[in-house]
Design a protein around this motif. Sequence first.
Motif, PDB file in Angstrom:
ATOM      1  N   SER A 247       0.841  -1.194   0.000  1.00 34.56           N
ATOM      2  CA  SER A 247       0.000   0.000   0.000  1.00 34.56           C
ATOM      3  C   SER A 247       0.881   1.251   0.000  1.00 34.56           C
ATOM      4  O   SER A 247       2.107   1.186   0.176  1.00 34.56           O
ATOM      5  CB  SER A 247      -0.927  -0.010   1.217  1.00 34.56           C
ATOM      6  N   ALA A 248       0.256   2.406  -0.184  1.00 29.74           N
ATOM      7  CA  ALA A 248       1.015   3.657  -0.229  1.00 29.74           C
ATOM      8  C   ALA A 248       1.726   3.917   1.099  1.00 29.74           C
ATOM      9  O   ALA A 248       2.896   4.356   1.121  1.00 29.74           O
ATOM     10  CB  ALA A 248       0.068   4.812  -0.576  1.00 29.74           C
ATOM     11  N   ALA A 249       1.053   3.665   2.221  1.00 31.57           N
ATOM     12  CA  ALA A 249       1.682   3.877   3.527  1.00 31.57           C
ATOM     13  C   ALA A 249       2.833   2.906   3.752  1.00 31.57           C
ATOM     14  O   ALA A 249       3.886   3.288   4.296  1.00 31.57           O
ATOM     15  CB  ALA A 249       0.633   3.726   4.631  1.00 31.57           C
ATOM     16  N   GLU A 250       2.663   1.657   3.356  1.00 40.94           N
ATOM     17  CA  GLU A 250       3.748   0.675   3.516  1.00 40.94           C
ATOM     18  C   GLU A 250       4.926   1.018   2.611  1.00 40.94           C
ATOM     19  O   GLU A 250       6.087   0.872   3.014  1.00 40.94           O
ATOM     20  CB  GLU A 250       3.200  -0.716   3.201  1.00 40.94           C
ATOM     21  N   MET A 324      11.557  -9.515  12.608  1.00 40.80           N
ATOM     22  CA  MET A 324      12.514  -9.132  11.572  1.00 40.80           C
ATOM     23  C   MET A 324      13.493  -8.065  12.047  1.00 40.80           C
ATOM     24  O   MET A 324      14.207  -7.467  11.249  1.00 40.80           O
ATOM     25  CB  MET A 324      11.771  -8.616  10.332  1.00 40.80           C
ATOM     26  N   GLY A 325      13.529  -7.821  13.338  1.00 42.08           N
ATOM     27  CA  GLY A 325      14.499  -6.883  13.883  1.00 42.08           C
ATOM     28  C   GLY A 325      13.930  -5.486  14.058  1.00 42.08           C
ATOM     29  O   GLY A 325      12.889  -5.137  13.502  1.00 42.08           O
ATOM     30  N   PRO A 326      14.640  -4.652  14.820  1.00 40.75           N
ATOM     31  CA  PRO A 326      14.140  -3.286  15.088  1.00 40.75           C
ATOM     32  C   PRO A 326      14.177  -2.377  13.872  1.00 40.75           C
ATOM     33  O   PRO A 326      13.473  -1.361  13.852  1.00 40.75           O
ATOM     34  CB  PRO A 326      15.080  -2.794  16.193  1.00 40.75           C
ATOM     35  N   GLU A 327      15.007  -2.702  12.868  1.00 38.70           N
ATOM     36  CA  GLU A 327      15.077  -1.839  11.682  1.00 38.70           C
ATOM     37  C   GLU A 327      13.863  -1.983  10.777  1.00 38.70           C
ATOM     38  O   GLU A 327      13.637  -1.155   9.888  1.00 38.70           O
ATOM     39  CB  GLU A 327      16.347  -2.136  10.883  1.00 38.70           C
ATOM     40  N   CYS A 328      13.055  -3.029  10.990  1.00 41.37           N
ATOM     41  CA  CYS A 328      11.846  -3.230  10.181  1.00 41.37           C
ATOM     42  C   CYS A 328      10.747  -2.283  10.672  1.00 41.37           C
ATOM     43  O   CYS A 328      10.434  -2.269  11.862  1.00 41.37           O
ATOM     44  CB  CYS A 328      11.381  -4.678  10.273  1.00 41.37           C
ATOM     45  N   PRO A 329      10.172  -1.477   9.797  1.00 40.18           N
ATOM     46  CA  PRO A 329       9.115  -0.555  10.220  1.00 40.18           C
ATOM     47  C   PRO A 329       7.947  -1.301  10.857  1.00 40.18           C
ATOM     48  O   PRO A 329       7.649  -2.447  10.518  1.00 40.18           O
ATOM     49  CB  PRO A 329       8.707   0.134   8.912  1.00 40.18           C
ATOM     50  N   HIS A 330       7.289  -0.610  11.781  1.00 43.93           N
ATOM     51  CA  HIS A 330       6.187  -1.227  12.510  1.00 43.93           C
ATOM     52  C   HIS A 330       5.049  -1.637  11.579  1.00 43.93           C
ATOM     53  O   HIS A 330       4.455  -2.711  11.744  1.00 43.93           O
ATOM     54  CB  HIS A 330       5.675  -0.253  13.583  1.00 43.93           C
ATOM     55  N   ILE A 331       4.754  -0.825  10.580  1.00 42.19           N
ATOM     56  CA  ILE A 331       3.647  -1.142   9.681  1.00 42.19           C
ATOM     57  C   ILE A 331       3.951  -2.386   8.849  1.00 42.19           C
ATOM     58  O   ILE A 331       3.047  -3.171   8.505  1.00 42.19           O
ATOM     59  CB  ILE A 331       3.346   0.083   8.778  1.00 42.19           C
ATOM     60  N   MET A 337       2.680 -10.123  10.168  1.00 47.61           N
ATOM     61  CA  MET A 337       1.992 -10.924  11.173  1.00 47.61           C
ATOM     62  C   MET A 337       0.520 -11.124  10.819  1.00 47.61           C
ATOM     63  O   MET A 337      -0.041 -12.187  11.071  1.00 47.61           O
ATOM     64  CB  MET A 337       2.115 -10.247  12.535  1.00 47.61           C
ATOM     65  N   LYS A 338      -0.109 -10.113  10.233  1.00 43.78           N
ATOM     66  CA  LYS A 338      -1.532 -10.184   9.945  1.00 43.78           C
ATOM     67  C   LYS A 338      -1.836 -11.000   8.699  1.00 43.78           C
ATOM     68  O   LYS A 338      -2.796 -11.786   8.674  1.00 43.78           O
ATOM     69  CB  LYS A 338      -2.090  -8.771   9.799  1.00 43.78           C
ATOM     70  N   ASN A 339      -1.030 -10.837   7.641  1.00 43.98           N
ATOM     71  CA  ASN A 339      -1.346 -11.425   6.339  1.00 43.98           C
ATOM     72  C   ASN A 339      -0.639 -12.741   6.058  1.00 43.98           C
ATOM     73  O   ASN A 339      -1.091 -13.494   5.194  1.00 43.98           O
ATOM     74  CB  ASN A 339      -1.005 -10.437   5.213  1.00 43.98           C
ATOM     75  N   PHE A 340       0.461 -13.041   6.757  1.00 45.37           N
ATOM     76  CA  PHE A 340       1.267 -14.200   6.384  1.00 45.37           C
ATOM     77  C   PHE A 340       1.514 -15.163   7.550  1.00 45.37           C
ATOM     78  O   PHE A 340       2.441 -15.971   7.504  1.00 45.37           O
ATOM     79  CB  PHE A 340       2.613 -13.750   5.804  1.00 45.37           C
ATOM     80  N   THR A 341       0.703 -15.076   8.585  1.00 50.22           N
ATOM     81  CA  THR A 341       0.775 -16.048   9.681  1.00 50.22           C
ATOM     82  C   THR A 341      -0.638 -16.494  10.046  1.00 50.22           C
ATOM     83  O   THR A 341      -1.615 -15.810   9.743  1.00 50.22           O
ATOM     84  CB  THR A 341       1.454 -15.458  10.937  1.00 50.22           C
ATOM     85  N   SER A 342      -0.717 -17.640  10.675  1.00 53.64           N
ATOM     86  CA  SER A 342      -1.991 -18.154  11.173  1.00 53.64           C
ATOM     87  C   SER A 342      -1.871 -18.350  12.677  1.00 53.64           C
ATOM     88  O   SER A 342      -0.805 -18.699  13.192  1.00 53.64           O
ATOM     89  CB  SER A 342      -2.349 -19.484  10.493  1.00 53.64           C
ATOM     90  N   LEU A 343      -2.962 -18.105  13.391  1.00 53.29           N
ATOM     91  CA  LEU A 343      -2.959 -18.226  14.839  1.00 53.29           C
ATOM     92  C   LEU A 343      -3.136 -19.679  15.251  1.00 53.29           C
ATOM     93  O   LEU A 343      -3.933 -20.415  14.669  1.00 53.29           O
ATOM     94  CB  LEU A 343      -4.078 -17.374  15.446  1.00 53.29           C
ATOM     95  N   THR A 344      -2.399 -20.082  16.270  1.00 56.33           N
ATOM     96  CA  THR A 344      -2.510 -21.434  16.802  1.00 56.33           C
ATOM     97  C   THR A 344      -2.431 -21.376  18.316  1.00 56.33           C
ATOM     98  O   THR A 344      -1.831 -20.452  18.881  1.00 56.33           O
ATOM     99  CB  THR A 344      -1.391 -22.347  16.259  1.00 56.33           C
ATOM    100  N   TYR A 345      -3.057 -22.347  18.973  1.00 56.42           N
ATOM    101  CA  TYR A 345      -3.082 -22.404  20.438  1.00 56.42           C
ATOM    102  C   TYR A 345      -2.157 -23.516  20.890  1.00 56.42           C
ATOM    103  O   TYR A 345      -2.326 -24.678  20.510  1.00 56.42           O
ATOM    104  CB  TYR A 345      -4.509 -22.663  20.935  1.00 56.42           C
ATOM    105  N   ASN A 346      -1.147 -23.147  21.706  1.00 54.36           N
ATOM    106  CA  ASN A 346      -0.164 -24.139  22.130  1.00 54.36           C
ATOM    107  C   ASN A 346       0.329 -23.783  23.530  1.00 54.36           C
ATOM    108  O   ASN A 346       0.686 -22.633  23.797  1.00 54.36           O
ATOM    109  CB  ASN A 346       1.023 -24.168  21.151  1.00 54.36           C
ATOM    110  N   ASN A 347       0.330 -24.785  24.407  1.00 59.83           N
ATOM    111  CA  ASN A 347       0.827 -24.622  25.784  1.00 59.83           C
ATOM    112  C   ASN A 347       0.155 -23.463  26.510  1.00 59.83           C
ATOM    113  O   ASN A 347       0.792 -22.664  27.191  1.00 59.83           O
ATOM    114  CB  ASN A 347       2.350 -24.440  25.774  1.00 59.83           C
ATOM    115  N   GLY A 348      -1.141 -23.332  26.297  1.00 58.25           N
ATOM    116  CA  GLY A 348      -1.891 -22.327  27.021  1.00 58.25           C
ATOM    117  C   GLY A 348      -1.778 -20.915  26.494  1.00 58.25           C
ATOM    118  O   GLY A 348      -2.239 -19.975  27.142  1.00 58.25           O
TER     119      GLY A 348
END
Length: 445
Positions: A247-250, A324-331, A337-348
């Motif tokens: 996106s433009a902001a990214e 990806m380290g502190p040099e990676c922008p927050h956006i 994390m939002k678009n390329f990972t899936s949530l899973t429940y493990n060890n509580g």
Amino acid sequence: VRFANGKLWQPESLRFTVYRNRDTEHPRKRHRRILVSETERLCYVGHNFGSEGMKCNSLCRYFVGVLDKNSGQMEVYNAEIFNMQPLLSGGRCWGSQLLSCFVLLIPALFPWHGVRMIPSLLRAERDRRTGRHKWLWNEQWGLCCLGCTGCSDVCSSLVQMDLCIEAFGTSKQKRALSSRRMNTVGSDIVSTAVTKAAANIIDAKGVTALVQDMAQDDVQNISAFLPPCQEDADRPEHVYKFEDILSAAEYEALRVPAAALASVTAEEVAKRAEERSHCSFVLEELKFLPTDEKSRDHKARCLWFLDTLIRFSHLKVIKKKHPMGPECPHIISRKLMKNFTSLTYNNGSIQNLISASMKAKITAYVIVLALHINNFQTDLTVLQNDMKLSESRILDMAKALRLRVSKAKGAPGLENDQNHKLGTLSLPLPTQKAPEGQRKRRKIN
């Protein structure tokens, strides 16, 4: 012993008979025992072998102590635990089985023992005139004799177990039986309804139309992990729009971290290649950065994000807040994390996981971004090596993206530079096909 269906009120009135296997030479069969007991209402049988034998006998040893009250001494004997199951007629004939394979080890305390029958399988009644016991046919239990070859005209063991639960079962067992019977009737009704509905659909639409619908569903399932595709685009750059990748902001957030790549020199590129601080695709493209400042900055931002995507795909479980380290922008971190990972429940706790489907999605976005970088033609083999994929996986993804794949010679210095695959995005787009499953293996003579 212990009884599977409860406890005895008067255990002293119970009588037991033990049988051992006739084969005393076999290392396993010589230790097999069958314990038979009988009460006024039910007969029980227990084994120390097979699926009905208790596993605890092989895990630990049991002993029984017999105290002599006169001498005050106790003698200790080896013991085994038997799980006594209620015995119902039907299935197999226990009388013929025991008489052919087992012999009596401890005499039973029955007045009619001379018949050489298994007492727990029979029912006897004293004749008032003669005082002797006579064998009676009982429809509930059945009668097994020495020449019996099986009880063929009795109900199945499952039906008889249900009858036993109805008569002697606990409230929990009776509720489970009622629920199972209702489910059986319900499943028959559902099966009939589904079969009728399927026949109506086939008659209405036809087999050909159904096959086409299934193929279209497969295509839609594949498209869920691909960037949005504009099939009616008039130019290749409009098929997969750059705004759908960044996106433009990214894109604006990449200006600062990509500045180091935009100002890199030939010596620094050689040093980074030795250190392998970037993937092979990025290192190769850094050698050919445009001289125009705007174009150079644009390509540097794309290369930085592509390199970040590839390194992100190598992770398994995301445990850090900024993977990806502190040099990676927050956006950008939030996008990953939002678009390329899936949530899973493990060890509580809830964790972010890069599953196989998410890695396939990352692969699709990497290929599309590489197409924008390289004028809509990219070396798939280099991306395959950078993402640690098999050739079949990268080729399947290229076909799903509607690319034309051809063979080409790779750049000098790369691995397998003679057998590279080029992916080209050109119009008109090839017809999309669902994957055919596992590829056929070539026969080797």
